[in-house]
Design an enzyme around this catalytic site. Structure first.
Site, PDB file in Angstrom:
ATOM      1  N   CYS A  63       0.873  -1.182   0.000  1.00  0.00           N
ATOM      2  CA  CYS A  63       0.000   0.000   0.000  1.00  0.00           C
ATOM      3  C   CYS A  63       0.905   1.225   0.000  1.00  0.00           C
ATOM      4  O   CYS A  63       2.121   1.102   0.097  1.00  0.00           O
ATOM      5  CB  CYS A  63      -0.864   0.047   1.250  1.00  0.00           C
ATOM      6  SG  CYS A  63      -1.824  -1.441   1.525  1.00  0.00           S
ATOM      7  N   ARG A  80       1.571   1.581  -6.125  1.00  0.00           N
ATOM      8  CA  ARG A  80       1.714   0.635  -5.021  1.00  0.00           C
ATOM      9  C   ARG A  80       0.398  -0.061  -4.677  1.00  0.00           C
ATOM     10  O   ARG A  80       0.367  -0.952  -3.838  1.00  0.00           O
ATOM     11  CB  ARG A  80       2.212   1.365  -3.764  1.00  0.00           C
ATOM     12  CG  ARG A  80       3.547   2.024  -3.939  1.00  0.00           C
ATOM     13  CD  ARG A  80       3.930   2.762  -2.671  1.00  0.00           C
ATOM     14  NE  ARG A  80       4.130   1.848  -1.570  1.00  0.00           N
ATOM     15  CZ  ARG A  80       5.263   1.207  -1.315  1.00  0.00           C
ATOM     16  NH1 ARG A  80       6.303   1.394  -2.096  1.00  0.00           N
ATOM     17  NH2 ARG A  80       5.361   0.392  -0.293  1.00  0.00           N
ATOM     18  N   TRP A 130      -3.793  -1.571  -1.308  1.00  0.00           N
ATOM     19  CA  TRP A 130      -3.753  -2.785  -2.132  1.00  0.00           C
ATOM     20  C   TRP A 130      -4.096  -3.892  -1.145  1.00  0.00           C
ATOM     21  O   TRP A 130      -3.297  -4.239  -0.282  1.00  0.00           O
ATOM     22  CB  TRP A 130      -2.346  -2.957  -2.723  1.00  0.00           C
ATOM     23  CG  TRP A 130      -2.138  -4.268  -3.414  1.00  0.00           C
ATOM     24  CD1 TRP A 130      -1.565  -5.392  -2.893  1.00  0.00           C
ATOM     25  CD2 TRP A 130      -2.486  -4.593  -4.760  1.00  0.00           C
ATOM     26  NE1 TRP A 130      -1.547  -6.391  -3.823  1.00  0.00           N
ATOM     27  CE2 TRP A 130      -2.093  -5.933  -4.969  1.00  0.00           C
ATOM     28  CE3 TRP A 130      -3.086  -3.887  -5.801  1.00  0.00           C
ATOM     29  CZ2 TRP A 130      -2.286  -6.574  -6.188  1.00  0.00           C
ATOM     30  CZ3 TRP A 130      -3.272  -4.530  -7.014  1.00  0.00           C
ATOM     31  CH2 TRP A 130      -2.873  -5.853  -7.202  1.00  0.00           C
ATOM     32  N   ASN A 187       1.145   0.413   5.981  1.00  0.00           N
ATOM     33  CA  ASN A 187       1.596  -0.412   4.864  1.00  0.00           C
ATOM     34  C   ASN A 187       2.388  -1.564   5.459  1.00  0.00           C
ATOM     35  O   ASN A 187       3.319  -1.332   6.231  1.00  0.00           O
ATOM     36  CB  ASN A 187       2.489   0.410   3.930  1.00  0.00           C
ATOM     37  CG  ASN A 187       3.210  -0.464   2.923  1.00  0.00           C
ATOM     38  OD1 ASN A 187       2.658  -1.435   2.442  1.00  0.00           O
ATOM     39  ND2 ASN A 187       4.451  -0.116   2.617  1.00  0.00           N
ATOM     40  N   GLY A 188       2.008  -2.801   5.131  1.00  0.00           N
ATOM     41  CA  GLY A 188       2.722  -3.964   5.666  1.00  0.00           C
ATOM     42  C   GLY A 188       1.738  -5.047   6.040  1.00  0.00           C
ATOM     43  O   GLY A 188       0.567  -4.999   5.653  1.00  0.00           O
ATOM     44  N   GLU A 239       8.771 -20.449 -20.109  1.00  0.00           N
ATOM     45  CA  GLU A 239       8.615 -19.097 -19.562  1.00  0.00           C
ATOM     46  C   GLU A 239       9.725 -18.170 -20.087  1.00  0.00           C
ATOM     47  O   GLU A 239       9.465 -17.017 -20.421  1.00  0.00           O
ATOM     48  CB  GLU A 239       8.605 -19.152 -18.024  1.00  0.00           C
ATOM     49  CG  GLU A 239       8.492 -17.830 -17.306  1.00  0.00           C
ATOM     50  CD  GLU A 239       7.247 -16.998 -17.652  1.00  0.00           C
ATOM     51  OE1 GLU A 239       6.337 -17.497 -18.329  1.00  0.00           O
ATOM     52  OE2 GLU A 239       7.234 -15.823 -17.271  1.00  0.00           O
ATOM     53  N   LYS A 288       8.961 -14.732 -22.211  1.00  0.00           N
ATOM     54  CA  LYS A 288       9.468 -13.404 -21.835  1.00  0.00           C
ATOM     55  C   LYS A 288      10.185 -12.794 -23.039  1.00  0.00           C
ATOM     56  O   LYS A 288      10.017 -11.614 -23.330  1.00  0.00           O
ATOM     57  CB  LYS A 288      10.441 -13.475 -20.638  1.00  0.00           C
ATOM     58  CG  LYS A 288       9.838 -13.781 -19.305  1.00  0.00           C
ATOM     59  CD  LYS A 288       9.007 -12.678 -18.697  1.00  0.00           C
ATOM     60  CE  LYS A 288       7.557 -12.776 -19.071  1.00  0.00           C
ATOM     61  NZ  LYS A 288       6.640 -13.550 -18.319  1.00  0.00           N
ATOM     62  N   HIS A 314      12.951 -34.671 -32.663  1.00  0.00           N
ATOM     63  CA  HIS A 314      11.749 -35.093 -33.381  1.00  0.00           C
ATOM     64  C   HIS A 314      11.268 -34.009 -34.348  1.00  0.00           C
ATOM     65  O   HIS A 314      10.116 -34.027 -34.762  1.00  0.00           O
ATOM     66  CB  HIS A 314      10.648 -35.471 -32.381  1.00  0.00           C
ATOM     67  CG  HIS A 314      11.037 -36.622 -31.505  1.00  0.00           C
ATOM     68  ND1 HIS A 314      11.167 -37.907 -31.993  1.00  0.00           N
ATOM     69  CD2 HIS A 314      11.386 -36.684 -30.207  1.00  0.00           C
ATOM     70  CE1 HIS A 314      11.545 -38.718 -31.003  1.00  0.00           C
ATOM     71  NE2 HIS A 314      11.698 -37.985 -29.910  1.00  0.00           N
ATOM     72  N   LYS A 355      -2.095  -5.951 -19.867  1.00  0.00           N
ATOM     73  CA  LYS A 355      -1.760  -6.600 -18.598  1.00  0.00           C
ATOM     74  C   LYS A 355      -2.832  -7.606 -18.212  1.00  0.00           C
ATOM     75  O   LYS A 355      -2.535  -8.670 -17.681  1.00  0.00           O
ATOM     76  CB  LYS A 355      -1.611  -5.532 -17.509  1.00  0.00           C
ATOM     77  CG  LYS A 355      -1.199  -6.074 -16.153  1.00  0.00           C
ATOM     78  CD  LYS A 355       0.230  -6.577 -16.189  1.00  0.00           C
ATOM     79  CE  LYS A 355       0.640  -7.289 -14.933  1.00  0.00           C
ATOM     80  NZ  LYS A 355       1.827  -8.140 -15.149  1.00  0.00           N
TER      81      LYS A 355
HETATM   82  O1  M6R Z   1      -3.754 -12.474 -14.816  1.00  0.00           O
HETATM   83  P1  M6R Z   1      -3.414 -13.836 -15.331  1.00  0.00           P
HETATM   84  O2  M6R Z   1      -2.352 -14.512 -14.535  1.00  0.00           O
HETATM   85  O3  M6R Z   1      -4.634 -14.705 -15.472  1.00  0.00           O
HETATM   86  O4  M6R Z   1      -2.852 -13.591 -16.785  1.00  0.00           O
HETATM   87  C1  M6R Z   1      -2.585 -14.660 -17.655  1.00  0.00           C
HETATM   88  C2  M6R Z   1      -1.712 -14.215 -18.794  1.00  0.00           C
HETATM   89  O5  M6R Z   1      -2.381 -13.261 -19.581  1.00  0.00           O
HETATM   90  C3  M6R Z   1      -0.385 -13.620 -18.299  1.00  0.00           C
HETATM   91  O6  M6R Z   1       0.274 -14.543 -17.483  1.00  0.00           O
HETATM   92  C4  M6R Z   1       0.542 -13.255 -19.467  1.00  0.00           C
HETATM   93  O7  M6R Z   1       0.911 -14.403 -20.168  1.00  0.00           O
HETATM   94  C5  M6R Z   1       1.766 -12.539 -18.909  1.00  0.00           C
HETATM   95  N1  M6R Z   1       1.473 -11.150 -18.694  1.00  0.00           N
HETATM   96  C6  M6R Z   1       2.957 -12.662 -19.787  1.00  0.00           C
HETATM   97  O8  M6R Z   1       4.084 -12.104 -19.194  1.00  0.00           O
END
Ligand code: M6R
Length: 593
Positions: A2, A28, A74, A100-101, A465, A469, A488, A588
């Site tokens: 927060c 935050r 938050w 906050n904490g 992963e 990225k 394969h 996001k």
């Molecule tokens: O909010 P979520 O964890 O459900 O989101 C799922 C994906 O959209 C999310 O993990 C996405 O692949 C990442 N932002 C990629 O870095």
């Protein structure tokens, strides 16, 4: 996570300034906001919602007084509601606190205070604080001493700002393991969780250390330790621009969030007792089905390897967007675990609806009060704090932490539990390799072909992963592959313009992965290997080597080996002139199917 602010101004009302300051801390947290000011008595306005929404609804700045405290929340304990929004007060409305904490022992403290007659109005951990301060001021001590006595009862982390009608000339701050800084302007004084909050007003800053208290008064600022001794602190001049300050000096949120991972894991590990309680509520199940998207899907895949290894329970992993086409075999003997940092991903929510009709459901979520937390039968929270960068980093690591904690709680595996506790320290050490990884990134920035990321067993999800990225923030194609599967088909693509990132921690899969590295190296691939410091065989195969303590075995590797891969993608993105916080075509939170 927060944000808190407190101030004493010379000749302006505090509330509008406090609102402006907490707006700078919105990164935050942003589910609720509140302000308390003191003039003749305490005046408080607060509600659930984004800052601008709450301001429009309540005219939150319309409060009298030159002194006050404010909070942007938050949620961690208790849903985002008006009652749970800060400031919180004591029974007589004479003491207001923002925090906050996390107060770990709040349940015990609360029941004791309730037995003593204190009345609580929220579900937060924070509310015990004003009641504790009330208890001690009622015993006849002054406000500072009452705060000192209160925090001695508290286990956990806190940055607090307190005002009280008992000593209306003061705004008091105190911290332990949560940030709190002091801003010194011309006849006006501030405390805040972070520098951006106050930078409009002053760039002169004092940093509080743990167990230190600051008292703001019209006449100036006094800092004391918990023995009531006055401390002299060095004044710092902040040179950051407001934008840099919001990212705590990091160039991007993504880099800041990568660096927050050690703390994020530590905070998530504190959920152990909640997870134990949740596990007790599960009905008997014979199989597990993980459901998620993107990065959360990769965390789920680690979950499959872990649960099958530790529990021996058949576990499958389904992409949320595919779930409706493959859910016919669900029954009451299945535990469906949905992983979603936002708790709002449309594909995952749809899957949750389907699963709820047939099976037990558990959601592992970062955002308290999100739809998934309301719809799932059981919930476990990750404690990553808000993640702003589109690329998931700290939320991934905390999802893994929750999955490992869940597995240890289900199996009472004390050895694994002890290993988990070491992860925050390992992450700190791994981050010390940042310059080395930046160097590697520079060498591969102009790769025109794809990267391959390979691993076996627990390292296979890490490979996926790492590739995700790379793709999302560098726009270079990254292919995550099970190392044994290359022969394969994709081996045909390997040549000397293809970097292969090989993940080979010590363990069962190590030797076979080394053989796969030899296969691609023989076809000209450049090898970036991740493995143990002691692994001379692997080192001799690699063009670039990223080394880890050999205490991290294959099973524990997913939570740590991914960190250099996040940094690799980040620095390639920077070298290519891309803004990693806002990659093209991505959002996001994906709220459409
Ligand atoms: O909010 P979520 O964890 O459900 O989101 C799922 C994906 O959209 C999310 O993990 C996405 O692949 C990442 N932002 C990629 O870095």
């Amino acid at each position: 996570m927060c944000g808190i602010v407190g101030c004493i101004l010379k000749d302006k009302d505090a509330a509008p300034i406090l609102l402006e300051c907490v707006k700078k801390l919105e990164y935050r947290g942003y589910d609720s906001v509140g302000i308390a000011t003191s003039s003749r008595g305490l005046s408080i306005k607060k509600d659930q919602g984004k800052i601008d929404e709450v301001d429009e609804k309540l005219q939150i700045t319309d409060l009298p007084g030159l002194k006050g405290i404010a909070h942007v929340r938050w949620a961690t304990h208790g849903l985002p509601t008006r009652e749970n929004a800060h400031p919180h007060t004591d029974c007589k409305n004479r003491i207001a606190v923002v925090h906050n904490g996390i107060i770990e022992n709040y349940k015990e403290l609360r029941s004791k205070l309730e037995e003593e007659g204190h009345r609580f109005t929220s579900n937060t951990d924070t509310e015990v604080i004003p009641h504790l301060i009330e208890k001690y001021t009622d015993n006849g001590v002054g406000l500072e001493e009452a705060i000192r006595q209160a925090i001695q009862q508290i286990k956990g982390s806190y940055a607090l700002a307190v005002i009280s009608t008992l000593e209306p000339d003061k705004v008091i701050g105190v911290r332990k393991e949560s940030p709190l800084i002091v801003g010194v302007g011309e006849d006006e004084y501030f405390i805040a969780s972070d520098v951006p909050a106050i930078l409009q007003h002053t760039n002169q800053v004092l940093y509080l250390d743990d167990n230190e208290m600051v008292i703001l008064e019209d006449t100036g600022v006094t800092i004391k330790n918990l023995d009531n001794e006055v401390l002299i602190k060095e004044m710092h001049t902040i040179e950051w621009s407001p934008d840099m300050a919001e990212k705590q000096g990091f160039e991007h949120f993504m880099l800041k969030e990568i660096h927050e991972q050690s703390v994020a894991v530590k905070n998530t590990l504190m959920e152990e007792s909640e997870i134990k309680e949740t596990v007790k509520k599960f009905r008997h199940f014979q199989r597990i089905c993980f459901v998620a998207c993107g990065t959360s899907f990769h965390a789920s895949l680690v979950g499959k390897y872990l649960f099958e290894t530790l529990l021996g329970t058949p576990t499958e992993v389904v992409l949320a967007s595919e779930f409706e086409y493959s859910s016919n075999s669900l029954d009451e003997n299945t535990l469906v675990i949905l992983i979603t940092q936002s708790g709002e991903t449309a594909d995952t929510l749809k899957a949750l609806k389907i699963a709820n009709k047939k099976s037990q459901t558990l959601a592992i979520v970062n955002v308290v009060g999100s739809t998934a937390t309301r719809d799932a039968q059981h919930v476990i929270y990750t404690r990553a704090g808000p993640e702003i960068g589109v690329a998931a980093t700290k939320t991934y690591i905390t999802q893994l932490t929750s999955i490992y904690l869940l597995a240890t709680c289900m199996t009472e595996n004390e050895e694994l539990n002890q290993q988990l506790k070491k992860i925050p320290e390992y992450i700190k050490t791994i981050l010390e390799m940042e310059d080395h990884i930046r160097e590697i990134a520079r060498r591969y920035t102009n790769t025109s072909n794809a990267f391959f990321f390979i691993g076996r067993g627990f390292s296979y999800p890490t490979a996926l992963e790492g590739a995700l990225k790379l793709k999302e923030i560098t726009y270079i194609h990254g292919e995550g592959y099970a190392a044994g599967e290359l022969k394969h088909g994709p081996l045909a693509l390997i040549d000397d313009d293809v970097p292969v990132v090989a993940i080979a921690p010590p363990g069962k899969s190590h030797d076979k992965t080394v053989s796969n590295i030899e296969e691609v190296k023989a076809r000209g691939a450049q090898i970036i290997a991740l493995g143990s410091r002691e692994d001379d065989v692997l080192k001799s195969e690699a063009h670039d080597y990223i080394e880890f303590t050999d205490e991290i075995n294959e099973i524990m590797s997913p939570i740590t080996y991914v960190v250099p891969l996040q940094l690799l993608a980040y620095y390639i993105s920077i070298e290519r002139g891309i803004d990693p916080d806002k990659p093209k075509n991505l959002a996001k939170c994906v709220t459409v199917e």
